[in-house]
Design a protein around this motif. Structure first.
Motif, PDB file in Angstrom:
ATOM      1  N   SER A   1      31.710  -5.257  26.918  1.00 31.17           N
ATOM      2  CA  SER A   1      32.763  -5.116  27.270  1.00 31.17           C
ATOM      3  C   SER A   1      33.367  -4.567  28.231  1.00 31.17           C
ATOM      4  O   SER A   1      33.017  -4.529  29.647  1.00 31.17           O
ATOM      5  CB  SER A   1      33.527  -3.646  26.145  1.00 31.17           C
ATOM      6  N   GLY A   2      35.166  -4.563  28.196  1.00 37.16           N
ATOM      7  CA  GLY A   2      35.562  -4.475  29.919  1.00 37.16           C
ATOM      8  C   GLY A   2      36.659  -5.122  30.365  1.00 37.16           C
ATOM      9  O   GLY A   2      37.233  -6.156  29.497  1.00 37.16           O
ATOM     10  N   THR A   3      36.635  -5.661  31.725  1.00 38.23           N
ATOM     11  CA  THR A   3      37.750  -7.111  31.392  1.00 38.23           C
ATOM     12  C   THR A   3      36.568  -8.203  31.672  1.00 38.23           C
ATOM     13  O   THR A   3      37.032  -9.385  31.925  1.00 38.23           O
ATOM     14  CB  THR A   3      37.336  -6.931  33.932  1.00 38.23           C
ATOM     15  N   CYS A   4      35.908  -8.583  31.488  1.00 39.25           N
ATOM     16  CA  CYS A   4      34.666  -9.696  30.383  1.00 39.25           C
ATOM     17  C   CYS A   4      34.320 -10.676  31.338  1.00 39.25           C
ATOM     18  O   CYS A   4      34.696 -11.716  31.045  1.00 39.25           O
ATOM     19  CB  CYS A   4      35.984 -10.881  29.016  1.00 39.25           C
ATOM     20  N   GLN A   5      33.736  -9.648  32.351  1.00 42.38           N
ATOM     21  CA  GLN A   5      33.633 -11.211  33.900  1.00 42.38           C
ATOM     22  C   GLN A   5      32.170 -10.865  34.133  1.00 42.38           C
ATOM     23  O   GLN A   5      31.280 -12.140  34.494  1.00 42.38           O
ATOM     24  CB  GLN A   5      33.971  -9.699  35.001  1.00 42.38           C
ATOM     25  N   HIS A   6      31.626  -9.949  32.625  1.00 41.50           N
ATOM     26  CA  HIS A   6      29.918 -10.301  33.024  1.00 41.50           C
ATOM     27  C   HIS A   6      29.439 -11.088  31.363  1.00 41.50           C
ATOM     28  O   HIS A   6      28.716 -11.527  31.984  1.00 41.50           O
ATOM     29  CB  HIS A   6      29.589  -9.004  33.152  1.00 41.50           C
ATOM     30  N   ASP A   7      30.173 -10.722  30.391  1.00 44.33           N
ATOM     31  CA  ASP A   7      29.395 -11.382  28.721  1.00 44.33           C
ATOM     32  C   ASP A   7      30.996 -11.863  28.565  1.00 44.33           C
ATOM     33  O   ASP A   7      31.661 -10.614  28.359  1.00 44.33           O
ATOM     34  CB  ASP A   7      28.755 -10.531  27.809  1.00 44.33           C
ATOM     35  N   TYR A   8      30.831 -13.067  27.879  1.00 47.29           N
ATOM     36  CA  TYR A   8      32.051 -13.930  27.476  1.00 47.29           C
ATOM     37  C   TYR A   8      32.254 -14.179  26.467  1.00 47.29           C
ATOM     38  O   TYR A   8      31.183 -15.061  26.600  1.00 47.29           O
ATOM     39  CB  TYR A   8      33.607 -14.010  28.475  1.00 47.29           C
ATOM     40  N   ILE A   9      33.211 -14.520  25.837  1.00 47.12           N
ATOM     41  CA  ILE A   9      33.216 -16.315  24.943  1.00 47.12           C
ATOM     42  C   ILE A   9      34.623 -16.965  25.014  1.00 47.12           C
ATOM     43  O   ILE A   9      35.665 -16.101  25.785  1.00 47.12           O
ATOM     44  CB  ILE A   9      33.451 -15.411  23.014  1.00 47.12           C
ATOM     45  N   GLU A  10      34.436 -18.234  25.514  1.00 47.09           N
ATOM     46  CA  GLU A  10      35.759 -18.981  26.001  1.00 47.09           C
ATOM     47  C   GLU A  10      36.278 -19.684  25.040  1.00 47.09           C
ATOM     48  O   GLU A  10      34.724 -20.405  24.074  1.00 47.09           O
ATOM     49  CB  GLU A  10      35.917 -19.780  26.962  1.00 47.09           C
ATOM     50  N   VAL A  11      37.255 -20.342  23.755  1.00 52.49           N
ATOM     51  CA  VAL A  11      37.253 -20.997  23.417  1.00 52.49           C
ATOM     52  C   VAL A  11      38.318 -22.691  23.481  1.00 52.49           C
ATOM     53  O   VAL A  11      39.567 -21.811  24.519  1.00 52.49           O
ATOM     54  CB  VAL A  11      37.311 -20.445  22.134  1.00 52.49           C
ATOM     55  N   TYR A  12      38.038 -23.545  23.780  1.00 49.48           N
ATOM     56  CA  TYR A  12      38.888 -24.154  24.570  1.00 49.48           C
ATOM     57  C   TYR A  12      39.319 -24.916  23.275  1.00 49.48           C
ATOM     58  O   TYR A  12      38.392 -26.149  22.683  1.00 49.48           O
ATOM     59  CB  TYR A  12      38.112 -25.446  25.430  1.00 49.48           C
ATOM     60  N   ASP A  13      40.665 -25.539  23.613  1.00 45.63           N
ATOM     61  CA  ASP A  13      41.074 -26.848  22.500  1.00 45.63           C
ATOM     62  C   ASP A  13      40.808 -28.449  23.444  1.00 45.63           C
ATOM     63  O   ASP A  13      41.416 -28.813  22.685  1.00 45.63           O
ATOM     64  CB  ASP A  13      42.605 -26.572  22.919  1.00 45.63           C
ATOM     65  N   GLY A  14      39.459 -28.274  22.996  1.00 49.56           N
ATOM     66  CA  GLY A  14      39.038 -29.990  22.959  1.00 49.56           C
ATOM     67  C   GLY A  14      37.165 -29.840  23.854  1.00 49.56           C
ATOM     68  O   GLY A  14      37.278 -28.828  23.770  1.00 49.56           O
TER      69      GLY A  14
END
Length: 396
Positions: free
Chosen positions: A50-63
């Motif tokens: 956790s934190g600023t989500c610069q290291h590990d993260y999930i992104e969701v795109y609309d397409g």
């Protein structure tokens, strides 16, 4: 990890879930459900750095990834739900080289779009259906619905107004942008001329946009006359067929295709699309004994347009929608009794000499394509060595 997902519902989860996910992972899932449905995605479990989500993260795109709006980026907190505006959504999971956690699990499903107008980008035309009940509720007659070219008439049934709009003809306009090749037309709905009313005429802009990896369909109304905003995604219609000789006259229709150990194989890839200004070439072709795994036991015939097998060669084709090529079965058939081929075809604009279709062999990364290219995967097979008493294969 990652990949294309086409089921109506399913589960996405980080690699090794519920165990710790690996470091330096980049996974992309492309969820594509039926036309005129939307994707709803709900996260049920998230445990990441956790934190600023610069290291590990999930992104969701609309397409599709990188060419669509970002719906959200997160690494902890509550369990969000996202709904796409189209029949496609992309999920990107990234981890760095430091800490590792349990990761995530998410469930997705498809829901009806719920509009009174639908659109499909088919291989030869745009298929647009407008509800007559909807038109009548807005004060319009189905008999006053036309295209730019008024000679191209719709089919009017008791419930619908149906247009099959060709990509070449009926006033369809073609243009290129940075990321797409666009085919556009306008459906016009005029109010009755003899009645004085404040209602404006409808100009419904309909377009199919060819992205790098998919077709994107867009529909919207000009001048805020009708609130329609419809996006759909599809894929090119492509197939690969074996032929029995370099004359490419007789197709091989048997499956499995039984061959001799040192036999030359002749293939033709065909793009089924009505736009004559497209060109198709072979980008990558790889053999594997497993039709679901072309990574661990892969034998490359050609990669990024560069031949890897000395027997690989291309042939002249009578149409830009065809790509013809051959190779010898010796190298990989000597190792495995049954083999599948996975070929990635590249589609470009005819005459776009900056594209990889014309530049040929390239050592660049696959994502470094020109502004108007799309790559399409096709799997064919199996190929099997002919044993004594097995049906005959093709000529050499």
């Amino acid at each position: 990890c990652g990949g294309s997902v086409s089921d109506a519902s399913g589960v996405l989860q980080s690699p090794n879930y519920p165990g710790s996910y690996p470091n330096d992972a980049d996974c992309v899932w492309e969820i594509q459900v039926e036309n005129n449905f939307r994707v709803t995605l709900t996260f049920r479990d998230i445990e990441m750095q956790s934190g600023t989500c610069q290291h590990d993260y999930i992104e969701v795109y609309d397409g599709p990834l990188h060419s669509s709006p970002l719906l959200g980026r997160f690494c902890s907190g509550s369990f969000p739900t996202y709904v796409s505006s189209s029949n496609m959504m992309s999920v990107h999971f990234h981890s760095d080289s430091r800490y590792s956690f349990r990761g995530f699990q998410a469930h997705y499903s498809s829901i009806p779009a719920g509009h009174n107008t639908t659109i499909q980008c088919l291989p030869d035309y745009m298929h647009v259906v407008v509800s007559r009940d909807y038109l009548q509720s807005q004060g319009y007659s189905a008999q006053r619905v036309t295209l730019n070219d008024r000679r191209c008439r719709p089919t009017v049934t008791s419930q619908e107004v149906v247009f099959n709009i060709p990509y070449s003809g009926c006033g369809t306009v073609q243009e290129e942008n940075n990321d797409t090749i666009n085919y556009s037309n306008t459906i016009r709905v005029a109010s009755s001329g003899y009645i004085i009313k404040r209602k404006k005429n409808i100009n419904l802009q309909v377009s199919c946009r060819m992205l790098r990896k998919s077709w994107q369909q867009v529909m919207y109304a000009a001048e805020d006359t009708v609130d329609v905003n419809e996006y759909q995604f599809g894929r090119y219609d492509m197939n690969i067929t074996f032929y029995d000789s370099p004359a490419f006259l007789r197709q091989v229709r048997s499956s499995p295709y039984y061959i001799d150990l040192n036999q030359n194989l002749y293939l033709q890839a065909c793009l089924h699309n009505s736009d004559p200004n497209l060109k198709v070439v072979v980008d990558t072709c790889v053999a594997s004994p497993d039709p679901h795994d072309f990574n661990r036991m892969a034998y490359y015939l050609v990669r990024n347009g560069c031949p890897r097998d000395s027997s690989y060669a291309t042939y002249y084709s009578p149409s830009s929608h065809f790509a013809r090529f051959k190779f010898n079965a010796f190298e990989f058939m000597s190792r495995h009794p049954s083999v599948y081929l996975k070929c990635q075809m590249l589609v470009c604009r005819l005459g776009d000499y900056s594209s990889h279709c014309y530049r040929g062999c390239s050592s660049r990364a696959k994502r470094d394509t020109s502004s108007a290219e799309e790559k399409v995967d096709v799997v064919v097979g199996p190929l099997q060595l002919r044993e004594e008493g097995a049906p005959s294969g093709s000529t050499r």
